[in-house]
Motif scaffolding. Structure first.
Motif, PDB file in Angstrom:
ATOM      1  N   GLN A   1     -15.929  42.624 -11.842  1.00 40.74           N
ATOM      2  CA  GLN A   1     -17.273  42.672 -11.276  1.00 40.74           C
ATOM      3  C   GLN A   1     -18.282  42.768 -12.419  1.00 40.74           C
ATOM      4  N   ASN A   2     -19.223  41.832 -12.400  1.00 43.10           N
ATOM      5  CA  ASN A   2     -20.245  41.757 -13.467  1.00 43.10           C
ATOM      6  C   ASN A   2     -19.615  41.666 -14.846  1.00 43.10           C
ATOM      7  N   GLY A   3     -18.513  40.914 -14.920  1.00 38.40           N
ATOM      8  CA  GLY A   3     -17.853  40.686 -16.196  1.00 38.40           C
ATOM      9  C   GLY A   3     -16.982  41.827 -16.670  1.00 38.40           C
ATOM     10  N   VAL A   4     -16.829  42.890 -15.866  1.00 41.56           N
ATOM     11  CA  VAL A   4     -16.052  44.072 -16.264  1.00 41.56           C
ATOM     12  C   VAL A   4     -14.827  44.208 -15.367  1.00 41.56           C
ATOM     13  N   LEU A   5     -13.668  44.443 -15.970  1.00 44.97           N
ATOM     14  CA  LEU A   5     -12.450  44.697 -15.190  1.00 44.97           C
ATOM     15  C   LEU A   5     -12.575  46.058 -14.515  1.00 44.97           C
ATOM     16  N   VAL A   6     -12.560  46.069 -13.172  1.00 46.34           N
ATOM     17  CA  VAL A   6     -12.774  47.322 -12.447  1.00 46.34           C
ATOM     18  C   VAL A   6     -11.519  47.821 -11.745  1.00 46.34           C
ATOM     19  N   SER A   7     -10.537  46.960 -11.540  1.00 43.23           N
ATOM     20  CA  SER A   7      -9.307  47.392 -10.881  1.00 43.23           C
ATOM     21  C   SER A   7      -8.221  46.358 -11.147  1.00 43.23           C
ATOM     22  N   SER A   8      -6.969  46.791 -11.127  1.00 48.55           N
ATOM     23  CA  SER A   8      -5.879  45.850 -11.397  1.00 48.55           C
ATOM     24  C   SER A   8      -4.579  46.334 -10.767  1.00 48.55           C
ATOM     25  N   LEU A   9      -3.683  45.361 -10.604  1.00 46.78           N
ATOM     26  CA  LEU A   9      -2.370  45.597 -10.010  1.00 46.78           C
ATOM     27  C   LEU A   9      -1.344  44.820 -10.829  1.00 46.78           C
ATOM     28  N   ARG A  10      -0.197  45.425 -11.070  1.00 54.60           N
ATOM     29  CA  ARG A  10       0.894  44.718 -11.757  1.00 54.60           C
ATOM     30  C   ARG A  10       2.222  45.281 -11.275  1.00 54.60           C
ATOM     31  N   LEU A  11       3.160  44.367 -10.987  1.00 46.23           N
ATOM     32  CA  LEU A  11       4.482  44.758 -10.526  1.00 46.23           C
ATOM     33  C   LEU A  11       5.537  44.299 -11.521  1.00 46.23           C
ATOM     34  N   ASN A  12       6.478  45.159 -11.831  1.00 46.18           N
ATOM     35  CA  ASN A  12       7.577  44.832 -12.739  1.00 46.18           C
ATOM     36  C   ASN A  12       8.738  44.249 -11.942  1.00 46.18           C
ATOM     37  N   LEU A  13       8.500  43.026 -11.447  1.00 47.88           N
ATOM     38  CA  LEU A  13       9.455  42.358 -10.576  1.00 47.88           C
ATOM     39  C   LEU A  13       9.615  40.899 -10.969  1.00 47.88           C
ATOM     40  N   VAL A  14      10.843  40.394 -10.894  1.00 51.02           N
ATOM     41  CA  VAL A  14      11.122  38.965 -11.011  1.00 51.02           C
ATOM     42  C   VAL A  14      11.953  38.586  -9.791  1.00 51.02           C
ATOM     43  N   GLU A  15      11.341  37.816  -8.874  1.00 45.79           N
ATOM     44  CA  GLU A  15      12.019  37.488  -7.624  1.00 45.79           C
ATOM     45  C   GLU A  15      11.672  36.067  -7.199  1.00 45.79           C
TER      46      GLU A  15
ATOM     47  N   THR B   1     -10.932  33.447  -8.216  1.00 46.13           N
ATOM     48  CA  THR B   1     -11.792  33.100  -7.103  1.00 46.13           C
ATOM     49  C   THR B   1     -12.801  34.217  -6.883  1.00 46.13           C
ATOM     50  N   THR B   2     -13.895  33.905  -6.204  1.00 43.57           N
ATOM     51  CA  THR B   2     -14.982  34.859  -5.999  1.00 43.57           C
ATOM     52  C   THR B   2     -15.026  35.306  -4.549  1.00 43.57           C
ATOM     53  N   ILE B   3     -15.178  36.604  -4.340  1.00 41.84           N
ATOM     54  CA  ILE B   3     -15.236  37.188  -3.007  1.00 41.84           C
ATOM     55  C   ILE B   3     -16.482  38.054  -2.918  1.00 41.84           C
ATOM     56  N   ASP B   4     -17.285  37.849  -1.886  1.00 40.65           N
ATOM     57  CA  ASP B   4     -18.453  38.698  -1.641  1.00 40.65           C
ATOM     58  C   ASP B   4     -18.082  39.763  -0.624  1.00 40.65           C
ATOM     59  N   ILE B   5     -18.262  41.022  -1.012  1.00 45.38           N
ATOM     60  CA  ILE B   5     -17.912  42.162  -0.163  1.00 45.38           C
ATOM     61  C   ILE B   5     -19.182  42.832   0.332  1.00 45.38           C
ATOM     62  N   ASN B   6     -19.255  43.027   1.635  1.00 48.37           N
ATOM     63  CA  ASN B   6     -20.357  43.763   2.236  1.00 48.37           C
ATOM     64  C   ASN B   6     -19.856  45.143   2.659  1.00 48.37           C
ATOM     65  N   GLY B   7     -20.708  45.892   3.333  1.00 52.66           N
ATOM     66  CA  GLY B   7     -20.304  47.210   3.790  1.00 52.66           C
ATOM     67  C   GLY B   7     -20.929  48.316   2.971  1.00 52.66           C
ATOM     68  N   SER B   8     -20.767  49.532   3.459  1.00 50.29           N
ATOM     69  CA  SER B   8     -21.373  50.704   2.830  1.00 50.29           C
ATOM     70  C   SER B   8     -20.434  51.424   1.870  1.00 50.29           C
TER      71      SER B   8
ATOM     72  N   GLU C   1      -9.040  48.528  -4.377  1.00 48.91           N
ATOM     73  CA  GLU C   1     -10.191  48.555  -3.484  1.00 48.91           C
ATOM     74  C   GLU C   1     -11.260  47.643  -4.070  1.00 48.91           C
ATOM     75  N   LEU C   2     -12.041  47.015  -3.196  1.00 45.38           N
ATOM     76  CA  LEU C   2     -13.075  46.082  -3.633  1.00 45.38           C
ATOM     77  C   LEU C   2     -14.451  46.697  -3.412  1.00 45.38           C
ATOM     78  N   LYS C   3     -15.233  46.771  -4.476  1.00 41.84           N
ATOM     79  CA  LYS C   3     -16.572  47.342  -4.383  1.00 41.84           C
ATOM     80  C   LYS C   3     -17.521  46.346  -3.719  1.00 41.84           C
ATOM     81  N   SER C   4     -18.585  46.884  -3.115  1.00 46.73           N
ATOM     82  CA  SER C   4     -19.593  46.032  -2.502  1.00 46.73           C
ATOM     83  C   SER C   4     -20.218  45.125  -3.557  1.00 46.73           C
TER      84      SER C   4
END
Length: 274
Positions: A190-204, A161-168, A244-247
């Motif tokens: 962002q702009n086709g480049v992976l800029v951040s990621s999260l992964r958890l080693n959990l099965v629940e 999904t796409t999210i538009d972030i504002n702010g400074s 964190e999400l960049k503007s």
């Protein structure tokens, strides 16, 4: 739209500055921002080498429509909790800043109205909060979730999904996964480049997982059968995890790792200078 202000303490108790409450806030100064700048001089040119936002002040005049009774009510409100105050500013949108009330001048009657000056230290940028809900399993027409914050459903395609972030500045987030998971992942593109990621080693199954990147309140935890567990050790340490999400426009990819219904809520904190 007429602007208005109100305070909220750590217990959720509010004090509104308006005619109905009998206390008005006027002549407000310090809503903007100020930076301390450091420079190096190269000939006739100065190069910026450092920029810091110092602790700054806001000030205004409190006018008590019902005299000393209103003044005392405001003092009583501050005594209920003044360590984690938020000052809300409502105009075309709503935002808040963390403040300390550092001084109240002596209340005096001027032009027949009891008034005093108030000074507050601004301890943060202006914060705008919003929340989206991502359900990757079905169309959400007519579906309602009982959450206390305003939210927006995001229909995804292939888990994106796409999210538009504002702010400074970069926005912090609190991510909440509700349901079953198998090594869940969230990727930010962002702009086709992976800029951040999260992964958890959990099965629940049937759990609530919460990850906060808010600067003064970072955590990874799981709630199952009303028992809260710290899951810091279960993160993939090759990932950022505290996202964190960049503007600008961000694509958020959520992978629960299971075929059953799993919901993802993203609570966004945008930071503005004024």
């Amino acid at each position: 739209m007429t602007r208005r202000f109100y305070l909220e303490n750590e217990h959720g108790q509010q004090f509104h500055f308006k005619y109905h409450s009998g206390v008005l806030l006027s002549n407000v100064q310090g809503l903007g921002f100020q930076f301390d700048m450091s420079y190096l001089k190269y000939g006739h040119i100065h190069k910026t080498v450092k920029s810091e936002k110092p602790l700054s002040e806001m000030s205004g005049v409190l006018n008590f429509m019902d005299g000393y009774y209103g003044y005392q009510r405001f003092i009583d409100y501050l005594n209920q909790g003044r360590d984690n105050l938020r000052l809300y500013y409502v105009s075309n949108d709503m935002k808040y800043v963390h403040v300390d009330v550092v001084s109240l001048s002596k209340a005096e009657i001027k032009s027949g109205l009891l008034s005093c000056e108030i000074t507050m230290n601004k301890k943060s940028y202006w914060v705008k909060e919003r929340q989206i809900i991502i359900d990757i399993t079905e169309v959400l027409d007519g579906k309602v979730y009982p959450y206390p914050y305003a939210y927006t459903y995001q229909i995804t395609q292939e888990g994106r999904t796409t999210i538009d972030i504002n702010g400074s500045f970069n926005a912090n987030v609190i991510i909440e996964m509700i349901g079953s998971v198998d090594h869940p992942e969230i990727n930010v593109i962002q702009n086709g480049v992976l800029v951040s990621s999260l992964r958890l080693n959990l099965v629940e199954e049937n759990v609530i997982i919460q990850i906060s990147s808010v600067a003064d309140n970072k955590y990874l935890k799981m709630i199952k059968d009303d028992i809260e567990t710290d899951i810091y050790a279960y993160q993939d340490f090759e990932k950022d995890n505290f996202i964190e999400l960049k503007s600008g426009r961000n694509t958020l990819e959520f992978k629960s790792g299971v075929m059953s219904d799993t919901l993802c809520k993203v609570h966004i904190f945008e930071y503005h200078l004024g």
